[in-house]
Design a protein around this motif. Structure first.
Motif, PDB file in Angstrom:
ATOM      1  N   TYR A  49      63.673 149.574 110.301  1.00 27.63           N
ATOM      2  CA  TYR A  49      63.215 150.944 110.560  1.00 27.63           C
ATOM      3  C   TYR A  49      63.822 151.855 109.500  1.00 27.63           C
ATOM      4  O   TYR A  49      65.029 151.832 109.276  1.00 27.63           O
ATOM      5  CB  TYR A  49      63.609 151.371 111.977  1.00 27.63           C
ATOM      6  CG  TYR A  49      62.909 150.517 113.010  1.00 27.63           C
ATOM      7  CD1 TYR A  49      61.632 150.841 113.435  1.00 27.63           C
ATOM      8  CD2 TYR A  49      63.498 149.372 113.513  1.00 27.63           C
ATOM      9  CE1 TYR A  49      60.959 150.043 114.350  1.00 27.63           C
ATOM     10  CE2 TYR A  49      62.839 148.565 114.429  1.00 27.63           C
ATOM     11  CZ  TYR A  49      61.570 148.912 114.836  1.00 27.63           C
ATOM     12  OH  TYR A  49      60.908 148.106 115.737  1.00 27.63           O
ATOM     13  N   VAL A  50      62.955 152.644 108.835  1.00 26.72           N
ATOM     14  CA  VAL A  50      63.412 153.400 107.665  1.00 26.72           C
ATOM     15  C   VAL A  50      63.199 154.906 107.754  1.00 26.72           C
ATOM     16  O   VAL A  50      63.804 155.650 106.982  1.00 26.72           O
ATOM     17  CB  VAL A  50      62.757 152.862 106.375  1.00 26.72           C
ATOM     18  CG1 VAL A  50      63.188 151.418 106.106  1.00 26.72           C
ATOM     19  CG2 VAL A  50      61.235 152.976 106.423  1.00 26.72           C
ATOM     20  N   ASP A  51      62.352 155.384 108.655  1.00 26.03           N
ATOM     21  CA  ASP A  51      62.126 156.821 108.764  1.00 26.03           C
ATOM     22  C   ASP A  51      61.637 157.124 110.180  1.00 26.03           C
ATOM     23  O   ASP A  51      61.008 156.286 110.820  1.00 26.03           O
ATOM     24  CB  ASP A  51      61.094 157.295 107.739  1.00 26.03           C
ATOM     25  CG  ASP A  51      61.065 158.812 107.570  1.00 26.03           C
ATOM     26  OD1 ASP A  51      62.014 159.499 108.026  1.00 26.03           O
ATOM     27  OD2 ASP A  51      60.087 159.318 106.986  1.00 26.03           O
ATOM     28  N   ALA A  52      61.949 158.328 110.628  1.00 25.70           N
ATOM     29  CA  ALA A  52      61.539 158.752 111.962  1.00 25.70           C
ATOM     30  C   ALA A  52      61.443 160.263 111.980  1.00 25.70           C
ATOM     31  O   ALA A  52      62.109 160.956 111.210  1.00 25.70           O
ATOM     32  CB  ALA A  52      62.551 158.281 113.007  1.00 25.70           C
ATOM     33  N   GLY A  53      60.611 160.740 112.874  1.00 29.81           N
ATOM     34  CA  GLY A  53      60.470 162.170 113.080  1.00 29.81           C
ATOM     35  C   GLY A  53      59.816 162.400 114.420  1.00 29.81           C
ATOM     36  O   GLY A  53      59.519 161.451 115.146  1.00 29.81           O
ATOM     37  N   GLU A  54      59.591 163.655 114.749  1.00 34.94           N
ATOM     38  CA  GLU A  54      58.962 163.969 116.030  1.00 34.94           C
ATOM     39  C   GLU A  54      57.528 163.440 116.007  1.00 34.94           C
ATOM     40  O   GLU A  54      56.709 163.904 115.233  1.00 34.94           O
ATOM     41  CB  GLU A  54      58.993 165.478 116.263  1.00 34.94           C
ATOM     42  CG  GLU A  54      60.390 166.031 116.174  1.00 34.94           C
ATOM     43  CD  GLU A  54      60.905 166.634 117.461  1.00 34.94           C
ATOM     44  OE1 GLU A  54      60.198 166.580 118.472  1.00 34.94           O
ATOM     45  OE2 GLU A  54      62.020 167.140 117.423  1.00 34.94           O
ATOM     46  N   GLY A  55      57.257 162.411 116.793  1.00 33.17           N
ATOM     47  CA  GLY A  55      55.908 161.874 116.901  1.00 33.17           C
ATOM     48  C   GLY A  55      55.569 160.748 115.949  1.00 33.17           C
ATOM     49  O   GLY A  55      54.438 160.300 115.900  1.00 33.17           O
ATOM     50  N   TYR A  56      56.560 160.237 115.195  1.00 32.62           N
ATOM     51  CA  TYR A  56      56.267 159.097 114.316  1.00 32.62           C
ATOM     52  C   TYR A  56      57.520 158.259 114.068  1.00 32.62           C
ATOM     53  O   TYR A  56      58.643 158.721 114.220  1.00 32.62           O
ATOM     54  CB  TYR A  56      55.668 159.546 112.986  1.00 32.62           C
ATOM     55  CG  TYR A  56      56.653 160.163 112.027  1.00 32.62           C
ATOM     56  CD1 TYR A  56      57.306 159.386 111.069  1.00 32.62           C
ATOM     57  CD2 TYR A  56      56.938 161.524 112.066  1.00 32.62           C
ATOM     58  CE1 TYR A  56      58.224 159.954 110.190  1.00 32.62           C
ATOM     59  CE2 TYR A  56      57.841 162.090 111.196  1.00 32.62           C
ATOM     60  CZ  TYR A  56      58.481 161.299 110.258  1.00 32.62           C
ATOM     61  OH  TYR A  56      59.398 161.855 109.388  1.00 32.62           O
ATOM     62  N   LEU A  57      57.279 156.993 113.695  1.00 32.46           N
ATOM     63  CA  LEU A  57      58.345 156.064 113.336  1.00 32.46           C
ATOM     64  C   LEU A  57      57.802 155.152 112.239  1.00 32.46           C
ATOM     65  O   LEU A  57      56.632 154.764 112.268  1.00 32.46           O
ATOM     66  CB  LEU A  57      58.773 155.241 114.553  1.00 32.46           C
ATOM     67  CG  LEU A  57      59.939 154.270 114.369  1.00 32.46           C
ATOM     68  CD1 LEU A  57      61.229 155.006 114.015  1.00 32.46           C
ATOM     69  CD2 LEU A  57      60.144 153.447 115.643  1.00 32.46           C
ATOM     70  N   VAL A  58      58.651 154.822 111.269  1.00 36.97           N
ATOM     71  CA  VAL A  58      58.248 154.020 110.114  1.00 36.97           C
ATOM     72  C   VAL A  58      59.165 152.803 109.988  1.00 36.97           C
ATOM     73  O   VAL A  58      60.391 152.931 110.110  1.00 36.97           O
ATOM     74  CB  VAL A  58      58.315 154.847 108.811  1.00 36.97           C
ATOM     75  CG1 VAL A  58      57.867 154.010 107.607  1.00 36.97           C
ATOM     76  CG2 VAL A  58      57.491 156.119 108.921  1.00 36.97           C
ATOM     77  N   ALA A  59      58.563 151.647 109.724  1.00 37.49           N
ATOM     78  CA  ALA A  59      59.323 150.415 109.499  1.00 37.49           C
ATOM     79  C   ALA A  59      58.709 149.653 108.330  1.00 37.49           C
ATOM     80  O   ALA A  59      57.517 149.787 108.046  1.00 37.49           O
ATOM     81  CB  ALA A  59      59.324 149.539 110.748  1.00 37.49           C
ATOM     82  N   THR A  60      59.540 148.851 107.674  1.00 39.73           N
ATOM     83  CA  THR A  60      59.066 148.015 106.577  1.00 39.73           C
ATOM     84  C   THR A  60      59.268 146.540 106.926  1.00 39.73           C
ATOM     85  O   THR A  60      60.088 146.200 107.785  1.00 39.73           O
ATOM     86  CB  THR A  60      59.827 148.317 105.264  1.00 39.73           C
ATOM     87  OG1 THR A  60      61.227 148.071 105.472  1.00 39.73           O
ATOM     88  CG2 THR A  60      59.599 149.748 104.811  1.00 39.73           C
ATOM     89  N   MET A  61      58.497 145.693 106.240  1.00 41.30           N
ATOM     90  CA  MET A  61      58.649 144.250 106.378  1.00 41.30           C
ATOM     91  C   MET A  61      58.372 143.612 105.019  1.00 41.30           C
ATOM     92  O   MET A  61      57.340 143.895 104.404  1.00 41.30           O
ATOM     93  CB  MET A  61      57.660 143.701 107.417  1.00 41.30           C
ATOM     94  CG  MET A  61      57.788 142.199 107.664  1.00 41.30           C
ATOM     95  SD  MET A  61      56.664 141.593 108.954  1.00 41.30           S
ATOM     96  CE  MET A  61      55.077 141.689 108.113  1.00 41.30           C
ATOM     97  N   PRO A  62      59.293 142.760 104.536  1.00 34.69           N
ATOM     98  CA  PRO A  62      59.033 142.067 103.281  1.00 34.69           C
ATOM     99  C   PRO A  62      57.936 141.018 103.458  1.00 34.69           C
ATOM    100  O   PRO A  62      57.844 140.375 104.506  1.00 34.69           O
ATOM    101  CB  PRO A  62      60.367 141.412 102.930  1.00 34.69           C
ATOM    102  CG  PRO A  62      61.118 141.336 104.217  1.00 34.69           C
ATOM    103  CD  PRO A  62      60.598 142.432 105.100  1.00 34.69           C
ATOM    104  N   VAL A  63      57.100 140.885 102.444  1.00 37.98           N
ATOM    105  CA  VAL A  63      56.052 139.857 102.450  1.00 37.98           C
ATOM    106  C   VAL A  63      56.557 138.708 101.584  1.00 37.98           C
ATOM    107  O   VAL A  63      56.586 138.797 100.356  1.00 37.98           O
ATOM    108  CB  VAL A  63      54.710 140.412 101.932  1.00 37.98           C
ATOM    109  CG1 VAL A  63      53.641 139.311 101.955  1.00 37.98           C
ATOM    110  CG2 VAL A  63      54.269 141.603 102.767  1.00 37.98           C
ATOM    111  N   THR A  64      56.989 137.659 102.261  1.00 32.42           N
ATOM    112  CA  THR A  64      57.533 136.457 101.630  1.00 32.42           C
ATOM    113  C   THR A  64      56.855 135.254 102.285  1.00 32.42           C
ATOM    114  O   THR A  64      56.126 135.414 103.274  1.00 32.42           O
ATOM    115  CB  THR A  64      59.055 136.370 101.859  1.00 32.42           C
ATOM    116  OG1 THR A  64      59.285 136.194 103.267  1.00 32.42           O
ATOM    117  CG2 THR A  64      59.784 137.620 101.367  1.00 32.42           C
TER     118      THR A  64
END
Length: 140
Positions: A28-43
């Motif tokens: 999880y890399v970013d968050a705010g009111e009403g949203y959340l962001v996550a990353t995943m490596p493609v391997t």
């Protein structure tokens, strides 16, 4: 609602230990009111046999970020979240790099949360578009 981005991200990333999210490398890399962001490596760990990002891994990323996002809105002592439906349209393939999932709230009711999750590559190309419905239940 008072929002502490760093606290939310730390809590979400701490929840990942010893789970599918840790296995897939979801962060999880970013968050705010009403949203959340996550990353995943493609391997190769998240590839299907043809060497492309597996749709199931993509859906696991979408459900992980959407469910964690619902958790930001509930009373943790009295409520819990259950994903009850997810749909995904896989629009582009990906062999390597990183995908980023952004969950944005569409509907925040007392018992149902509806999320749109866009998964993009490093150039902001749309890889998958997902919709997740979460049920908010009384804690048992």
């Amino acid at each position: 609602m008072s929002f502490d981005k760093e606290k939310v991200l730390k809590k979400c990333n701490d929840w990942c230990k010893n789970t599918l999210m840790e296995t897939l490398g979801i962060e999880y890399v970013d968050a705010g009111e009403g949203y959340l962001v996550a990353t995943m490596p493609v391997t190769p760990k998240v590839h299907q046999p043809m060497g492309l990002l597996h749709g199931g891994a993509t859906v696991a990323l979408a459900e992980s970020v959407g469910s964690a996002a619902s958790i930001m809105f509930i009373n943790h002592e009295k409520q819990e979240v259950r994903g009850i439906e997810i749909s995904a349209n896989h629009l582009r393939s990906k062999r390597e790099g990183v995908v980023t999932a952004t969950a944005k709230i569409i509907h925040q009711g007392r018992s149902i949360h509806l999320w749109e999750i866009k998964i993009v590559d490093e150039q902001e190309n749309l890889i998958s578009l997902c919709k997740l419905t979460n049920m908010i239940l009384p804690k048992r």
